[in-house]
Write a protein that holds these residues in place. Structure first.
Motif, PDB file in Angstrom:
ATOM      1  N   ASP A  73       0.084  11.285 -10.464  1.00 36.12           N
ATOM      2  CA  ASP A  73      -0.657  12.546 -10.350  1.00 36.12           C
ATOM      3  C   ASP A  73       0.216  13.733 -10.737  1.00 36.12           C
ATOM      4  OD1 ASP A  73      -2.853  11.152  -9.462  1.00 36.12           O
ATOM      5  OD2 ASP A  73      -2.555  11.658  -7.335  1.00 36.12           O
ATOM      6  N   ARG A  74       1.465  13.746 -10.254  1.00 34.40           N
ATOM      7  CA  ARG A  74       2.370  14.854 -10.592  1.00 34.40           C
ATOM      8  C   ARG A  74       2.652  14.899 -12.090  1.00 34.40           C
ATOM      9  NH1 ARG A  74       4.987  12.844  -6.032  1.00 34.40           N
ATOM     10  NH2 ARG A  74       6.589  11.864  -7.324  1.00 34.40           N
ATOM     11  N   GLN A  75       2.887  13.722 -12.695  1.00 35.52           N
ATOM     12  CA  GLN A  75       3.153  13.682 -14.134  1.00 35.52           C
ATOM     13  C   GLN A  75       1.944  14.164 -14.927  1.00 35.52           C
ATOM     14  OE1 GLN A  75       4.290   9.583 -14.562  1.00 35.52           O
ATOM     15  NE2 GLN A  75       6.476  10.059 -14.379  1.00 35.52           N
ATOM     16  N   ARG A  76       0.750  13.751 -14.511  1.00 33.63           N
ATOM     17  CA  ARG A  76      -0.473  14.185 -15.199  1.00 33.63           C
ATOM     18  C   ARG A  76      -0.650  15.690 -15.082  1.00 33.63           C
ATOM     19  NH1 ARG A  76      -4.701  12.441 -11.865  1.00 33.63           N
ATOM     20  NH2 ARG A  76      -4.297  14.438 -10.886  1.00 33.63           N
ATOM     21  N   ASP A  77      -0.451  16.222 -13.880  1.00 32.54           N
ATOM     22  CA  ASP A  77      -0.627  17.655 -13.674  1.00 32.54           C
ATOM     23  C   ASP A  77       0.406  18.468 -14.440  1.00 32.54           C
ATOM     24  OD1 ASP A  77      -2.752  17.090 -12.072  1.00 32.54           O
ATOM     25  OD2 ASP A  77      -1.680  17.393 -10.180  1.00 32.54           O
ATOM     26  N   LYS A  78       1.627  17.980 -14.510  1.00 29.20           N
ATOM     27  CA  LYS A  78       2.671  18.692 -15.247  1.00 29.20           C
ATOM     28  C   LYS A  78       2.368  18.676 -16.747  1.00 29.20           C
ATOM     29  CE  LYS A  78       7.656  18.960 -15.714  1.00 29.20           C
ATOM     30  NZ  LYS A  78       8.936  18.329 -15.375  1.00 29.20           N
ATOM     31  N   THR A  87       0.838  -1.198   0.000  1.00 22.24           N
ATOM     32  CA  THR A  87       0.000   0.000   0.000  1.00 22.24           C
ATOM     33  C   THR A  87       0.876   1.252   0.000  1.00 22.24           C
ATOM     34  OG1 THR A  87      -1.775  -1.163   1.113  1.00 22.24           O
ATOM     35  CG2 THR A  87      -1.806   1.242   1.228  1.00 22.24           C
ATOM     36  N   ALA A  88       1.961   1.253   0.782  1.00 24.99           N
ATOM     37  CA  ALA A  88       2.868   2.401   0.801  1.00 24.99           C
ATOM     38  C   ALA A  88       3.488   2.620  -0.576  1.00 24.99           C
ATOM     39  CB  ALA A  88       3.962   2.185   1.846  1.00 24.99           C
ATOM     40  N   ASP A  89       3.863   1.529  -1.255  1.00 24.22           N
ATOM     41  CA  ASP A  89       4.425   1.649  -2.599  1.00 24.22           C
ATOM     42  C   ASP A  89       3.365   2.128  -3.588  1.00 24.22           C
ATOM     43  OD1 ASP A  89       6.559   1.282  -4.564  1.00 24.22           O
ATOM     44  OD2 ASP A  89       5.308  -0.372  -5.309  1.00 24.22           O
ATOM     45  N   ASP A  90       2.131   1.645  -3.438  1.00 28.29           N
ATOM     46  CA  ASP A  90       1.042   2.082  -4.329  1.00 28.29           C
ATOM     47  C   ASP A  90       0.778   3.573  -4.176  1.00 28.29           C
ATOM     48  OD1 ASP A  90       0.739  -0.488  -5.228  1.00 28.29           O
ATOM     49  OD2 ASP A  90      -1.063  -0.913  -4.041  1.00 28.29           O
ATOM     50  N   ILE A  91       0.815   4.078  -2.944  1.00 31.51           N
ATOM     51  CA  ILE A  91       0.589   5.508  -2.715  1.00 31.51           C
ATOM     52  C   ILE A  91       1.686   6.324  -3.382  1.00 31.51           C
ATOM     53  CG2 ILE A  91       0.578   7.295  -0.931  1.00 31.51           C
ATOM     54  CD1 ILE A  91      -0.868   5.239   0.859  1.00 31.51           C
ATOM     55  N   ARG A  92       2.939   5.884  -3.266  1.00 35.28           N
ATOM     56  CA  ARG A  92       4.059   6.586  -3.908  1.00 35.28           C
ATOM     57  C   ARG A  92       3.884   6.622  -5.427  1.00 35.28           C
ATOM     58  NH1 ARG A  92       8.185   5.035  -6.654  1.00 35.28           N
ATOM     59  NH2 ARG A  92       7.803   2.844  -6.239  1.00 35.28           N
ATOM     60  N   ARG A  93       3.522   5.493  -6.017  1.00 38.71           N
ATOM     61  CA  ARG A  93       3.338   5.434  -7.466  1.00 38.71           C
ATOM     62  C   ARG A  93       2.156   6.281  -7.923  1.00 38.71           C
ATOM     63  NH1 ARG A  93       2.833  -0.672  -8.265  1.00 38.71           N
ATOM     64  NH2 ARG A  93       1.953  -0.009 -10.226  1.00 38.71           N
ATOM     65  N   THR A  94       1.091   6.300  -7.117  1.00 38.60           N
ATOM     66  CA  THR A  94      -0.092   7.103  -7.445  1.00 38.60           C
ATOM     67  C   THR A  94       0.248   8.584  -7.424  1.00 38.60           C
ATOM     68  OG1 THR A  94      -1.532   5.408  -6.527  1.00 38.60           O
ATOM     69  CG2 THR A  94      -2.455   7.616  -6.793  1.00 38.60           C
TER      70      THR A  94
END
Length: 117
Positions: free
Chosen positions: A67-72, A56-63
């Motif tokens: 999100d940052r890539q999409r926003d950029k 779950t911690a790894d999934d949150i990091r990847r998510t």
């Protein structure tokens, strides 16, 4: 789907193969829904509590990265400023030329009419 995943795991964590007590296993998506995972049996796995917390911690990091890539890419986030670091080394200064010692030609006025011969 959960029952089928639990039956497939046969009472063991599918990541670390630890033996699970009844009702101890947690069914988890291999690829989270938010990153494009489908709710199918092939995308489900049974994990123990420790493995589930790590994943779950790894999934949150990847998510968050997605999100940052999409926003950029969409322009919602302005790109960071210029990279700060060592610049190119400055070259040695060229020797200065004394321009008063150079031969000069007389200047002519560009707007003056030339005499025709």
């Amino acid at each position: 789907m959960k029952q089928a995943a639990l039956a497939r795991a046969a009472g063991k964590c599918e990541r670390c193969t630890a033996v699970l007590k009844p009702r101890e296993g947690e069914v988890d998506h291999i690829l989270p829904d938010i990153l494009g995972g489908e709710p199918v049996l092939a995308n489900a796995q049974v994990l123990c509590g420790v493995c589930h917390a790590e994943k779950t911690a790894d999934d949150i990091r990847r998510t968050r990265k997605a999100d940052r890539q999409r926003d950029k890419a969409s322009g919602a986030i302005r790109p960071a400023g210029k990279l700060r670091g060592p610049a190119f080394q400055k070259s040695a200064k060229a020797p200065q030329i004394d321009k008063s010692a150079l031969p000069t030609s007389p200047r002519r006025n560009l707007f003056q009419r030339l005499e025709q011969s």
